[in-house]
Design an enzyme around this catalytic site. Structure first.
Site, PDB file in Angstrom:
ATOM      1  N   TYR A 104       0.800  -1.228   0.000  1.00  0.00           N
ATOM      2  CA  TYR A 104       0.000   0.000   0.000  1.00  0.00           C
ATOM      3  C   TYR A 104       0.832   1.277   0.000  1.00  0.00           C
ATOM      4  CZ  TYR A 104      -4.428  -2.463   0.380  1.00  0.00           C
ATOM      5  OH  TYR A 104      -5.527  -3.237   0.119  1.00  0.00           O
TER       6      TYR A 104
ATOM      7  N   LYS B 229       2.820 -14.632   4.634  1.00  0.00           N
ATOM      8  CA  LYS B 229       3.073 -15.602   3.560  1.00  0.00           C
ATOM      9  C   LYS B 229       4.586 -15.778   3.474  1.00  0.00           C
ATOM     10  CE  LYS B 229       1.579 -18.197   0.172  1.00  0.00           C
ATOM     11  NZ  LYS B 229       0.855 -19.458   0.436  1.00  0.00           N
TER      12      LYS B 229
ATOM     13  N   ASP C 206      -3.315 -17.660   3.073  1.00  0.00           N
ATOM     14  CA  ASP C 206      -4.281 -18.481   2.321  1.00  0.00           C
ATOM     15  C   ASP C 206      -4.980 -19.478   3.253  1.00  0.00           C
ATOM     16  OD1 ASP C 206      -1.742 -19.547   2.587  1.00  0.00           O
ATOM     17  OD2 ASP C 206      -1.703 -20.524   0.624  1.00  0.00           O
TER      18      ASP C 206
ATOM     19  N   ASP D   9      -6.530  -6.031   4.991  1.00  0.00           N
ATOM     20  CA  ASP D   9      -7.640  -5.453   4.223  1.00  0.00           C
ATOM     21  C   ASP D   9      -8.544  -6.573   3.694  1.00  0.00           C
ATOM     22  OD1 ASP D   9      -9.150  -3.491   3.081  1.00  0.00           O
ATOM     23  OD2 ASP D   9      -7.787  -3.070   1.426  1.00  0.00           O
TER      24      ASP D   9
ATOM     25  N   ASP E  17     -12.615  -7.937   5.016  1.00  0.00           N
ATOM     26  CA  ASP E  17     -13.830  -8.095   4.191  1.00  0.00           C
ATOM     27  C   ASP E  17     -14.377  -9.517   4.338  1.00  0.00           C
ATOM     28  OD1 ASP E  17     -13.520  -5.480   3.242  1.00  0.00           O
ATOM     29  OD2 ASP E  17     -14.105  -6.017   1.204  1.00  0.00           O
TER      30      ASP E  17
HETATM   31  P1  ATP Z   1     -13.308  -0.389  -1.040  1.00  0.00           P
HETATM   32  O1  ATP Z   1     -12.407  -1.029  -2.022  1.00  0.00           O
HETATM   33  O2  ATP Z   1     -13.450   1.096  -1.197  1.00  0.00           O
HETATM   34  O3  ATP Z   1     -13.074  -0.823   0.384  1.00  0.00           O
HETATM   35  P2  ATP Z   1     -15.248  -2.388  -1.464  1.00  0.00           P
HETATM   36  O4  ATP Z   1     -14.673  -3.074  -2.625  1.00  0.00           O
HETATM   37  O5  ATP Z   1     -15.089  -3.014  -0.116  1.00  0.00           O
HETATM   38  O6  ATP Z   1     -14.768  -0.872  -1.388  1.00  0.00           O
HETATM   39  P3  ATP Z   1     -17.884  -1.463  -1.133  1.00  0.00           P
HETATM   40  O7  ATP Z   1     -18.106  -0.151  -1.748  1.00  0.00           O
HETATM   41  O8  ATP Z   1     -17.656  -1.469   0.331  1.00  0.00           O
HETATM   42  O9  ATP Z   1     -16.726  -2.194  -1.864  1.00  0.00           O
HETATM   43  O10 ATP Z   1     -19.123  -2.422  -1.464  1.00  0.00           O
HETATM   44  C1  ATP Z   1     -19.036  -3.841  -1.591  1.00  0.00           C
HETATM   45  C2  ATP Z   1     -20.438  -4.419  -1.555  1.00  0.00           C
HETATM   46  O11 ATP Z   1     -20.977  -4.339  -0.237  1.00  0.00           O
HETATM   47  C3  ATP Z   1     -21.432  -3.682  -2.466  1.00  0.00           C
HETATM   48  O12 ATP Z   1     -22.294  -4.602  -3.092  1.00  0.00           O
HETATM   49  C4  ATP Z   1     -22.186  -2.808  -1.514  1.00  0.00           C
HETATM   50  O13 ATP Z   1     -23.487  -2.512  -1.938  1.00  0.00           O
HETATM   51  C5  ATP Z   1     -22.181  -3.606  -0.194  1.00  0.00           C
HETATM   52  N1  ATP Z   1     -22.156  -2.668   0.929  1.00  0.00           N
HETATM   53  C6  ATP Z   1     -21.088  -1.940   1.323  1.00  0.00           C
HETATM   54  N2  ATP Z   1     -21.386  -1.172   2.364  1.00  0.00           N
HETATM   55  C7  ATP Z   1     -22.694  -1.399   2.663  1.00  0.00           C
HETATM   56  C8  ATP Z   1     -23.594  -0.884   3.642  1.00  0.00           C
HETATM   57  N3  ATP Z   1     -23.218   0.042   4.557  1.00  0.00           N
HETATM   58  N4  ATP Z   1     -24.862  -1.332   3.638  1.00  0.00           N
HETATM   59  C9  ATP Z   1     -25.262  -2.256   2.763  1.00  0.00           C
HETATM   60  N5  ATP Z   1     -24.457  -2.787   1.809  1.00  0.00           N
HETATM   61  C10 ATP Z   1     -23.181  -2.367   1.743  1.00  0.00           C
END
Ligand code: ATP
Length: 323
Positions: free
Chosen positions: A117, A163, A196, A220, A224
């Site tokens: 990053y 890793k 992984d 990161d 998720d």
């Molecule tokens: P970034 O790369 O900026 O972290 P990301 O790839 O994690 O973004 P997001 O914009 O967070 O992507 O969205 C990913 C998915 O999660 C999308 O389908 C979005 O609609 C859903 N999502 C994200 N935040 C919310 C929220 N607060 N409420 C409902 N759905 C959400």
């Protein structure tokens, strides 16, 4: 009185930050908000995604509440974390619906200043190269933070994720440093996994994790994945903490697919504000808001569509505030 820099940013960032302020305004605490611009819209209007004025407002504040940045995220949030020298990114993965997702409750302690990053990329005749930076000092600091966090919060185990079998020098240094720091904390159990394998164990054995300490990119991605374990990105808050600054933001991004519809789940940002309250020394209010959020989700009526309801972002926030 606390001076809070508020940077709503793009897309649903605007909606979830407004909802969070609705909740904060109900507390018997005096907040002085200074709004600042950043993100795609700011880039279109001012020609820069992160104006110097915004950086100054953020640095001068007692804490920063941030929404989301879209395409300019790397130039906004990644840079802001660096400017504020917030070396740790705390991302709690906690189930607010144990009956649905079990008692998942672990903390991801993500190194926040280096790794891939740093954005050091270059084109080459064959394609492109990105440099990954891992230093002894940053690895030591983040490991220390993770062990201290575990000790202070009564957690018994810290897991390093890396890793090092492939990235022998960089991730190898991270792993070696982690075990050196671990020697100072003999009461805390330690282990380490490849990233992984961790991606799989989080699904097969999520209850085995208490504190994960890892480098920037893996942190990161795994956070998720963690969001997916407990109901989605609408549920996971985060805190960026340094020696002098704290910046609080949901883990999710600007979610262009649902922006402007008023259906974004505000929980991640309200919980980020709870982490801000902890940082400011107002923990009793943070715990109270968390309790209310769990109650509201359990009732299941005044919640956004991702939680099975039909409420808008603002309606859910107002209901939480009313409680
Ligand atoms: P970034 O790369 O900026 O972290 P990301 O790839 O994690 O973004 P997001 O914009 O967070 O992507 O969205 C990913 C998915 O999660 C999308 O389908 C979005 O609609 C859903 N999502 C994200 N935040 C919310 C929220 N607060 N409420 C409902 N759905 C959400």
């Amino acid at each position: 009185m606390y001076n809070i820099a508020v940077i709503p940013g793009d897309g649903i960032g605007q909606e979830v930050v407004e909802a969070t302020i609705t909740v904060l305004d109900k507390l018997p605490i005096d907040f002085n908000y200074t709004y600042a611009q950043a993100g795609d819209k700011c880039n279109e209007e001012q020609g820069v995604p992160l104006p110097e004025e915004t950086i100054k407002i953020a640095k001068d504040a007692d804490a920063v509440l941030f929404g989301a940045a879209g395409e300019t995220a790397a130039d906004v949030i990644v840079r802001l974390r660096r400017e504020l020298n917030t070396f740790v990114n705390l991302r709690p993965v906690k189930s607010m619906q144990p009956e649905k997702y079990g008692n998942i409750d672990f903390m991801i302690v993500r190194e926040n200043t280096e790794d891939l990053y740093i954005g050091d990329e270059e084109e080459t005749p064959e394609g492109a190269i990105a440099r990954k930076k891992i230093t002894k000092a940053a690895s030591e600091k983040i490991s220390e933070y993770a062990f201290k966090y575990a000790k202070d919060t009564g957690r018994n185990k810290v897991t390093a994720v890396h890793k090092a079998n492939v990235l022998k020098l960089s991730d190898g240094l991270f792993k070696k440093t982690f075990y050196e720091v671990a020697e100072k904390y003999p009461d805390i159990e330690t282990n380490d996994f490849y990233v992984d394998a961790t991606a799989m164990y989080l699904i097969t054995n999520p209850l085995d994790f208490e504190v994960i300490v890892t480098t920037n990119l893996y942190g990161d991605i795994l956070s998720d994945e963690g969001a997916g374990l407990v109901g989605g990105l609408g549920m996971i808050p985060s805190a960026n903490i340094g020696d002098e600054n704290g910046l609080f933001e949901p883990v999710h991004g600007s979610a262009p697919d649902i922006a402007g519809q008023g259906i974004a789940d505000p929980v991640a940002t309200i919980l980020s504000a709870c982490m801000m309250l902890d940082y400011l020394g107002e923990s009793s209010y943070a715990r109270k808001i968390e309790e209310i959020i769990i109650e509201v989700i359990q009732e299941g009526t005044n919640v956004t569509p991702d939680l099975g309801g039909t409420a808008s972002t603002q309606e859910m926030a107002e209901y939480i505030a009313s409680k």
